[in-house]
Design an enzyme around this catalytic site. Structure first.
Site, mmCIF file in Angstrom:
data_model
loop_
_atom_site.group_PDB
_atom_site.id
_atom_site.type_symbol
_atom_site.label_atom_id
_atom_site.label_comp_id
_atom_site.label_asym_id
_atom_site.label_seq_id
_atom_site.Cartn_x
_atom_site.Cartn_y
_atom_site.Cartn_z
ATOM 1 N N GLU A 130 -26.217 33.559 -55.653
ATOM 2 C CA GLU A 130 -26.141 32.099 -55.866
ATOM 3 C C GLU A 130 -26.264 31.366 -54.534
ATOM 4 O O GLU A 130 -25.496 30.454 -54.228
ATOM 5 C CB GLU A 130 -24.823 31.720 -56.540
ATOM 6 C CG GLU A 130 -24.578 32.468 -57.844
ATOM 7 C CD GLU A 130 -23.275 32.067 -58.529
ATOM 8 O OE1 GLU A 130 -23.331 31.664 -59.690
ATOM 9 O OE2 GLU A 130 -22.217 32.148 -57.877
ATOM 10 N N CYS B 227 -17.773 26.315 -64.258
ATOM 11 C CA CYS B 227 -17.473 25.410 -63.148
ATOM 12 C C CYS B 227 -18.228 24.086 -63.244
ATOM 13 O O CYS B 227 -17.686 23.028 -62.926
ATOM 14 C CB CYS B 227 -17.798 26.093 -61.823
ATOM 15 S SG CYS B 227 -19.422 26.879 -61.783
HETATM 16 ZN ZN LIG Z 1 -21.002 25.374 -61.174
#
Ligand SMILES: [Zn+2]
Length: 635
Positions: free
Chosen positions: A312, A396
């Site tokens: 990521e 998130c």
């Molecule tokens: Zn996120």
């Protein structure tokens, strides 16, 4: 005491920060009443917040707290950082009270806070994952996000305190912060070395220090930054190395933004908070280097951040693939938070420019127009497979969008002495207090972001400054007038300054021309060679199959000379300005029969005229799935 009289409902409280250039304005002193953001904030309040609360219950996130408190049995549900979604929801709900006062919502929040309170251990520790059978494992693996969870608790608590005046959640946060402070710190104070694999707690601690006046929390935040870069965290998951969690180099030596993108921008936001309190030039210089590297070599034209699925993470310089862009919604939100802190620290419009770019083009695509489905990744090219989800196992992004949208009015204005700084534009009213106590009403009238004419009625008396951001996308085209009289516009650091004797009813006219811009990218971004992106005002555009039927978007070519028509379509996608132009479709099959490669020669396929329509990129993927392109072939 009402919030207004405390003037405390601010997004980041630099009102006492020794090294801040700008002071914040309370969210509830600003009302957005426009056709763009106001409806989105209403959707956020009426649809997003209730649907997310339901999901917090349905997915066991609140039950995890109840389990930690011994109220229910059964296994922990989901991932070890799931407490953060509860905290981010509480933060979003708190900020929403500024625009939508709601005793019923406060009551619901109180019920959730009770579950949080009951899960806290007698020593102040709070994390529902490290409970019961795992209670002895706390603080043994710093990639399991214990401080990250605490950071979100602190931010939620500060927001709740600022918006409700209640210290119920704040008291819980203080007990957890004291626990961390008693556990981690310099070894000569009998404490342990430690810092979190996922930064976030730094921002929370500095804001907690501002909210409580307790300087220990600022010192703890500094300590957590200072211990980075010495290998304490080890190699993340063995394969990503130390760069993944920004532990490869001391912060003050960093000159390239690397690793997990959300971690990087959250860390930078926290350091920017520390920098605003301490003024340490070495921290400021490192932040500048990271900002330069990010914005000139590692950022998508959308403002999206993080180009690799693997880890990521940020990629190499100029590594910006379109279909495989990771561009996590949270990374853009984290960057808005970082840039807001830089703006408050330095009063430089380049940070506000980036906030604007990312709000419209990197945060907003992360949520569907209906406010209940989300993107985790935001690619700039797609074949119709990437669709929004109602929720994620790692969720998130959804509550992160909710907390930013709920707090959005707080990003519009700041003050410095007798100066009013206007960062963002949208129809609405605000009541701003200068340092000497004078109140100035500001009424913005504009159709921004669709039109660039902005009229601001300034209702104040006497001499003071109004500073208006002149976006960098505008070039030299902006003009300024007061009460119909043109005045010269000399922008310094991105802001035009108007200093005069004001009288109630004075009107400032700022005109930001919005011609369609054909944007090309640095030649080192190989995927974009021979392509352009269309932008108008602050908005990035894309072509989507739904508007360009029966053609392959990969074959669409837009001529450099083609006139581009601009039209507002109130029926489309909640009301958008579309761009349309005569273009051509090049049929490769006529010269590329059965080939993937060939020796070069100049022939290209037969061209067929077509009409191309582009929509704002934020609005893509709200109709039937289909291919989408930001970068369009030119020629
Ligand atoms: Zn996120």
């Amino acid at each position: 005491m009402s919030i207004a009289s405390r003037t405390r409902g601010v997004v980041v409280d630099t009102s006492q920060s020794p090294h801040a250039s700008l002071r914040p304005v309370a969210i509830d002193a600003i009302t957005l009443d426009d056709a763009f953001w106001a409806p989105r904030m209403r959707v956020n309040r009426e649809l997003t917040l209730p649907s997310q609360l339901e999901l917090l219950w349905d997915t066991g996130r609140i039950d995890n707290l109840r389990r930690a408190a011994g109220k229910i049995d059964g296994p922990f549900q989901g991932r070890y950082f799931n407490d953060t979604d509860v905290y981010k929801w509480l933060e979003a709900a708190s900020w929403s009270l500024a625009t939508f006062p709601d005793p019923q919502l406060e009551q619901t929040m109180d019920e959730v806070i009770t579950e949080v309170a009951d899960a806290q251990r007698p020593d102040g520790y709070l994390n529902s994952y490290f409970a019961r059978d795992l209670a002895d494992d706390r603080w043994t693996n710093f990639d399991l996000h214990e401080m990250y969870c605490a950071g979100h608790l602190f931010q939620a608590a500060v927001a709740h305190s600022r918006m409700t005046g209640s210290t119920r959640l704040l008291d819980i946060a203080i007990r957890m912060a004291d626990h961390i402070d008693a556990t981690f710190g310099p070894e000569d104070q009998g404490k342990r070395i430690g810092t979190d694999g996922h930064p976030e707690v730094e921002m929370g601690l500095v804001e907690l220090a501002r909210e409580t006046g307790e300087q220990r929390y600022l010192k703890l935040a500094q300590f957590l930054v200072d211990v980075r870069g010495h290998g304490f965290l080890g190699d993340a998951y063995d394969r990503f190395g130390r760069k993944y969690h920004q532990d490869h180099q001391p912060f003050r030596e960093l000159d390239e933004i690397v690793g997990h993108a959300v971690r990087a921008v959250y860390l930078n936001a926290g350091v920017a908070d520390i920098y605003t309190e301490t003024g340490e030039t070495a921290l400021g210089a490192a932040l500048h280097r990271l900002w330069e590297n990010m914005t000139t070599k590692k950022m998508y034209v959308s403002g999206g951040l993080g180009s690799r699925y693997e880890g990521e993470s940020f990629g190499e310089n100029y590594e910006l693939p379109n279909a495989l862009a990771y561009t996590e919604t949270c990374a853009a939100i984290g960057s808005v938070m970082w840039n807001w802190r830089m703006l408050l620290a330095e009063a430089d419009g380049r940070y506000a420019d980036l906030i604007e770019l990312q709000l419209y083009n990197a945060v907003l695509p992360g949520v569907a127009l209906d406010g209940t489905a989300y993107f985790y990744q935001n690619p700039l090219s797609d074949e119709g497979h990437h669709v929004r989800s109602r929720w994620f196992r790692t969720a998130c992004c959804p509550p992160n969008v909710a907390r930013l949208l709920a707090s959005l009015p707080g990003y519009f204005y700041s003050t410095r002495g007798d100066e009013i700084w206007v960062h963002l534009y949208a129809e609405g009213e605000s009541q701003i207090r200068l340092e000497d106590g004078r109140e100035v009403g500001m009424i913005q009238r504009t159709r921004y972001p669709w039109e660039g004419e902005i009229a601001i009625e300034v209702n104040g008396e006497g001499a003071f400054d109004v500073r208006l951001r002149v976006p960098s996308w505008c070039g030299d085209g902006a003009t300024l007038a007061v009460n119909g009289e043109p005045i010269s516009l000399a922008a310094a650091h991105g802001y035009a300054e108007i200093r005069r004797e004001w009288h109630p009813g004075d009107v400032v006219h700022l005109n930001l021309p919005m011609p369609v811009r054909r944007v090309e990218s640095h030649p080192h971004v190989s995927e974009n060679t021979g392509r352009i992106a269309l932008m108008r005002g602050p908005l990035l555009y894309c072509i989507e199959q739904a508007d360009n039927t029966e053609i392959d978007l990969a074959d669409l070519v837009l001529g450099d000379d083609a006139a581009i028509d601009v039209a507002f379509n109130p029926e489309l996608l909640g009301g958008v300005v579309t761009l349309s132009a005569d273009a051509t479709v090049v049929a490769p099959d006529s010269v590329w029969p059965g080939k993937l490669y060939r020796n070069t020669f100049n022939a290209e396929g037969a061209r067929t005229p077509t009409r191309m329509t582009a929509i704002p990129y934020y609005a893509w993927s709200n109709r039937e799935p289909g291919p989408m392109r930001v970068w369009i072939r030119r020629g």
